[in-house]
Design an enzyme around this catalytic site. Structure first.
Site, short mmCIF file in Angstrom:
data_model
loop_
_atom_site.label_atom_id
_atom_site.label_comp_id
_atom_site.label_asym_id
_atom_site.label_seq_id
_atom_site.Cartn_x
_atom_site.Cartn_y
_atom_site.Cartn_z
N GLY A 10 -7.62 -0.72 4.09
CA GLY A 10 -7.06 -0.52 2.75
C GLY A 10 -7.46 0.82 2.18
CG PHE A 11 -7.22 3.27 -2.08
CD1 PHE A 11 -7.31 4.63 -1.78
CD2 PHE A 11 -7.67 2.82 -3.32
CE1 PHE A 11 -7.84 5.53 -2.72
CE2 PHE A 11 -8.19 3.70 -4.24
CZ PHE A 11 -8.28 5.06 -3.95
CB ILE A 12 -11.67 1.12 -1.78
CG1 ILE A 12 -10.96 1.33 -3.13
CG2 ILE A 12 -13.17 1.42 -1.93
CD1 ILE A 12 -11.45 0.43 -4.26
CG ASP A 32 -7.02 -4.59 6.58
OD1 ASP A 32 -5.91 -5.10 6.30
OD2 ASP A 32 -7.61 -3.82 5.82
N GLY A 37 -3.26 -3.46 3.50
CA GLY A 37 -3.89 -2.36 4.26
C GLY A 37 -2.86 -1.72 5.17
CG LEU A 76 -14.39 -2.83 -0.12
CD1 LEU A 76 -15.82 -3.19 0.18
CD2 LEU A 76 -14.15 -1.37 0.23
CB ALA A 117 -15.11 -5.07 -3.57
CE1 TYR A 149 -7.43 -9.15 -8.47
CE2 TYR A 149 -7.23 -8.10 -10.61
CZ TYR A 149 -7.61 -8.05 -9.28
OH TYR A 149 -8.16 -6.91 -8.78
CE LYS A 153 -12.07 -8.78 -7.06
NZ LYS A 153 -11.96 -8.67 -5.58
#
Ligand code: UDP
Length: 325
Positions: A10-12, A32, A37, A76, A117, A149, A153
């Site tokens: 993914g991005f991070i 992943d 991703g 993540l 995360a 959401y 988290k």
């Protein structure tokens, strides 16, 4: 040593892969499912220190197999993007709840230090700025999908803290504040890649609401550095940290700056939230981290440099899509 990074494509996650390959001699294992991703995020890496497992964190066996013989876990993998979680609420809840529980259970089996995360989203629509880690959270009703959401988290945080308290599992929780940078896609609604793409293609920049809402944009390079340091700092274990750069920017100012830095003559178009999402949508108005806890443990915290962020995003976008304007 071997490090597991869930969501490593993914991005991070992919920036964390780059960072750990550069800064350590460890082997990196990515887990992943390539839903949000993207393999292209890792394709620049040509090293036998990287292995990629394709699999879904909702499957406990997949997660425990990926966690075999690893020394640290960075978790993540998650359902990302407000647009995405509003469009796919059930899938998002399952990924963020079951997935994290599977990771914590696998970590517990071998007492593996684990970074979880989380998100500034857990503060909900609190207006008590700046947000400190022990501040009250202000969450709306269950009929508004976004708060599912937010709650998922937060539940991930409760789970991680409970594994720490009950089993002494070395966990650390990072609440990411609007992490941005190269490789972030606008596909799931994130504002900076969306505005940059709109500016470079001459489309109107879609500012939601009146654009006075603010966010504390944080460069992904700083976020992965903090993430790495936190997990390797025993004093940080069992704790929650804001991971963000203070000094919020309004979305109107962001749009203006994107136009200036791209030299675009796109218009700015204000779109009501109920048109962009649905009539039931709620938006946190302002977000700003108190980073004193991070500073006290690491000795530093990210600083806001919106121009550097935008320059990096614009440059990366021109490299991946040369000539597309
Ligand atoms: N936003 C916007 N136009 C877009 C996408 C997002 O004005 O095309 C706004 C959004 O309403 C929010 C901010 O930009 O106030 C950041 O949105 P993003 O989805 O990047 O992250 P969020 O803070 O909502 O998690």
């Amino acid at each position: 040593m071997t490090i597991l990074i869930t969501g490593g494509a993914g991005f991070i996650g992919s920036h964390l892969v780059d960072h750990l390959l550069n800064e350590t001699n460890h082997r990196i294992r990515v887990l992943d499912d390539f839903s949000t991703g993207d393999a292209t995020n890792l394709e620049h890496l040509d090293t036998d220190r990287l292995e990629v497992h394709t699999g879904d964190i909702r499957n406990a066996k997949t997660v425990s197999a990926a966690a075999e013989d690893v020394d640290f876990i960075y978790h993540l993998a998650a359902a990302v993007g407000v647009q995405n979680v509003v469009d796919n609420p059930l899938e998002s809840l399952r990924i963020n709840l079951r997935g994290t529980e599977n990771v914590l259970e696998a970590a517990h089996a071998d007492n593996i230090p684990t970074f979880i995360a989380s998100s500034s989203e857990v503060y909900g629509k609190s207006e008590d700025l700046p947000f400190s880690e022990t501040d009250d959270r202000v969450i709306g009703p269950t009929t508004v999908t976004r708060w599912g959401y937010t709650t998922a988290k937060a539940t991930d945080e409760f789970l991680a803290l409970s594994y720490h308290r009950k089993h002494d599992l070395p966990i650390v929780i990072g609440r990411y504040f609007n992490i941005v940078g190269p490789r972030q896609t606008g596909e799931y609604g994130m504002v900076i890649p969306t505005f940059v793409e709109q500016a470079l293609t001459g489309e109107p920049l879609t500012v939601y609401g009146d654009g006075t809402q603010t966010r504390s944009f944080t460069h992904v390079a700083d976020a992965v550095q903090v993430t790495h340091e936190l997990l390797e700092t025993p004093d940080a274990h069992g704790e929650v940290f804001n991971v963000g750069a203070p000094n919020p920017t309004s979305i109107n100012d962001l749009a203006e700056r994107v136009l200036e830095m791209t030299g675009s003559d796109s218009q700015i178009s204000h779109v009501p939230f109920e048109e962009a999402f649905d009539e039931n949508f709620e938006e946190p108005d302002r977000r700003e981290p108190d980073v004193s806890k991070l500073e006290s443990v690491l000795g530093w915290a990210p600083e806001t440099d919106l121009d550097r962020i935008l320059a990096d995003v614009i440059e990366a976008r021109s490299e991946t899509r040369p000539g597309v304007t």
